[in-house]
Design a protein around this motif. Structure first.
Motif, short mmCIF file in Angstrom:
data_model
loop_
_atom_site.label_atom_id
_atom_site.label_comp_id
_atom_site.label_asym_id
_atom_site.label_seq_id
_atom_site.Cartn_x
_atom_site.Cartn_y
_atom_site.Cartn_z
N GLU A 1 6.57 13.03 -2.65
CA GLU A 1 6.62 14.37 -2.98
C GLU A 1 5.80 15.30 -1.79
OE1 GLU A 1 6.43 11.87 -5.16
OE2 GLU A 1 8.47 11.90 -6.17
N LEU A 2 4.69 14.57 -1.69
CA LEU A 2 3.70 15.34 -0.88
C LEU A 2 4.20 15.62 0.63
CD1 LEU A 2 0.74 16.44 -0.47
CD2 LEU A 2 -0.13 14.06 -0.11
N LEU A 3 4.64 14.39 1.12
CA LEU A 3 5.09 14.27 2.44
C LEU A 3 6.45 15.20 2.68
CD1 LEU A 3 4.96 10.52 3.55
CD2 LEU A 3 3.61 12.43 4.23
N LYS A 4 7.12 15.29 1.66
CA LYS A 4 8.16 16.36 1.73
C LYS A 4 7.81 17.93 1.64
CE LYS A 4 12.55 17.69 -0.77
NZ LYS A 4 13.50 17.50 -2.16
N ARG A 5 6.65 18.06 0.99
CA ARG A 5 6.20 19.58 1.13
C ARG A 5 5.53 19.68 2.37
NH1 ARG A 5 2.21 20.08 -2.28
NH2 ARG A 5 2.36 18.03 -3.33
N ALA A 6 4.87 18.49 2.86
CA ALA A 6 4.22 18.66 4.31
C ALA A 6 5.26 18.85 5.28
CB ALA A 6 3.61 17.09 4.58
N GLU A 7 6.37 18.15 5.37
CA GLU A 7 7.44 18.51 6.20
C GLU A 7 7.99 19.82 6.29
OE1 GLU A 7 11.49 16.28 8.10
OE2 GLU A 7 10.56 15.65 6.22
N GLU A 8 8.10 20.41 5.16
CA GLU A 8 8.44 21.79 4.99
C GLU A 8 7.48 22.98 5.81
OE1 GLU A 8 8.99 22.01 0.69
OE2 GLU A 8 11.15 21.15 0.79
N MET A 9 6.17 22.63 5.24
CA MET A 9 5.19 23.25 5.84
C MET A 9 5.11 23.27 7.44
SD MET A 9 0.92 23.03 5.24
CE MET A 9 0.98 23.78 3.68
N LYS B 1 1.61 7.26 -6.58
CA LYS B 1 0.72 8.64 -6.53
C LYS B 1 1.21 9.79 -5.85
CE LYS B 1 -3.31 5.69 -6.15
NZ LYS B 1 -4.52 4.92 -5.37
N GLY B 2 2.66 9.79 -5.71
CA GLY B 2 3.35 10.82 -5.25
C GLY B 2 3.26 11.25 -3.82
N ALA B 3 3.33 10.25 -3.05
CA ALA B 3 3.22 10.21 -1.49
C ALA B 3 4.44 11.01 -1.06
CB ALA B 3 2.95 9.00 -1.09
N LEU C 1 0.81 -1.26 0.17
CA LEU C 1 -0.13 -0.01 0.12
C LEU C 1 0.77 1.18 0.03
CD1 LEU C 1 -2.78 1.44 -0.10
CD2 LEU C 1 -2.69 1.16 2.59
N ALA C 2 1.97 1.43 0.85
CA ALA C 2 2.66 2.31 0.72
C ALA C 2 3.42 2.63 -0.54
CB ALA C 2 3.95 2.07 1.81
N ASN C 3 3.75 1.51 -1.12
CA ASN C 3 4.50 1.68 -2.51
C ASN C 3 3.51 2.23 -3.63
OD1 ASN C 3 7.24 1.07 -2.26
ND2 ASN C 3 6.74 -1.10 -2.02
N ASN C 4 2.13 1.79 -3.41
CA ASN C 4 1.07 2.11 -4.33
C ASN C 4 1.03 3.83 -4.22
OD1 ASN C 4 -2.19 2.77 -4.47
ND2 ASN C 4 -1.58 1.34 -6.09
N MET C 5 1.08 4.13 -2.95
CA MET C 5 0.81 5.73 -2.82
C MET C 5 1.93 6.45 -3.29
SD MET C 5 -1.58 5.85 1.05
CE MET C 5 -1.97 7.33 0.83
#
Length: 312
Positions: free
Chosen positions: A299-307, A295-297, A288-292
């Motif tokens: 990159e999304l988490l990298k931006r989430a950490e910056e925020m 889908k860009g997980a 499931l993690a690899n599937n996400m």
């Protein structure tokens, strides 16, 4: 072995957890078990969000050093606070029967999220809780809240917050769910819990004699559920520095899975809800993690950490 020592934090909840496991070991093996109370860095630094000072391992490191130095044999943790990778020489030997895994809305004024007036002040330092609250109610004001359960309840009663969000399990274990007017479990469709929430994790010195003595504490249902949950978080490399909700619920021969990752302000997220066969549990968290990730997980988490670094 005639005696075992549990290294423990000194908070009311940590002591309850360690006393509970102490009692279970004494009943099972008839040996003496003592508690060694210690302070961790996470207990000392209370004015800074965990994500800024190193994450959940701040509640376990001193206990792990004590075990590795030969001064204690085991430690008991809230599983959601246990890092995904353990130091060499230690063994993650058991996960206990799960208490309610839901988060709870705790308030002296309001019985549900829907009842909260526009602009209500909500206390939580969890990025996961912040994200999911703001997805549902972007008008809420989310404020930092650190400290043990009693400290958080005191701040609520003193009027610093209209409501706070806590794990239902901790409130129940300490009997504090009766001390506040409203304690309302939040449906998992609204707020997906943290991986391992409601489960105790037992960590010990990696010696066959000790591992064998403690293995009776392992609960099969919790093991299946938390294997999926923790594998998912481990592959995404997500600690408390990023918002991740992950829950697996065993129901007969099926497992109901809910997962969410996203931005701390709720502006963007990926969410999955699915049902799998119990037989698939061993590698499904990874899948499931690899599937996400596809889908860009990442990159999304990298931006989430910056925020997160800007809002905490």
């Amino acid at each position: 072995m005639k005696k075992m020592t549990i290294a423990t934090r000194g908070s009311a909840l940590a002591l309850w957890q360690s006393e509970h496991i102490k009692s279970e070991i004494e009943k099972e093996h008839g040996i003496e078990v003592e508690l060694k109370v210690m302070k961790t860095k996470g207990d000392i630094i209370l004015d800074t969000p965990l994500a800024k000072i190193g994450g959940k391992g701040l509640f376990t490191k001193e206990l792990e050093v004590d075990m590795l130095n030969g001064n204690s044999e085991l430690a008991v943790h809230s599983l959601k606070d246990v890092p995904m990778h353990l130091p060499e020489g230690l063994n993650f030997v058991a996960v206990t029967k799960r208490e309610t895994e839901n988060d709870a809305l705790v308030s002296e004024k309001y019985a549900s999220i829907e009842e909260l007036p526009k602009g209500s002040k909500i206390g939580t330092t969890s990025l996961r809780r912040r994200m999911q609250l703001l997805i549902l109610r972007p008008d809420l004001e989310i404020l930092s809240l650190r400290g043990n359960v009693n400290t958080r309840l005191r701040k609520l009663k003193e009027g610093e917050f209209d409501a706070i969000i806590l794990a239902s399990a901790g409130l129940k274990r300490l009997g504090l769910d009766k001390d506040v007017k409203y304690v309302t479990n939040i449906d998992k469709d609204v707020m997906i819990p943290a991986a391992g929430q409601g489960v105790l994790g037992v960590e010990c010195i990696d010696k066959p004699e000790i591992v064998e003595k403690l293995s009776f504490l392992n609960d099969e249902r919790s093991m299946i559920e938390t294997t999926i949950e923790r594998d998912f978080v481990r592959v995404l490399e997500g600690g408390c520095q990023v918002p991740i909700g992950m829950n697996a619920e065993l129901d007969g021969d099926k497992v109901i899975i809910k997962a969410i990752i996203g931005m701390p302000d709720g502006s963007e997220y990926l969410k999955e809800e699915l049902i799998i066969s119990k037989d698939e549990y061993k590698d499904f968290g990874v899948k499931l993690a690899n599937n996400m990730i596809e889908k860009g997980a990442k990159e999304l988490l990298k931006r989430a950490e910056e925020m997160a670094n800007h809002i905490l």
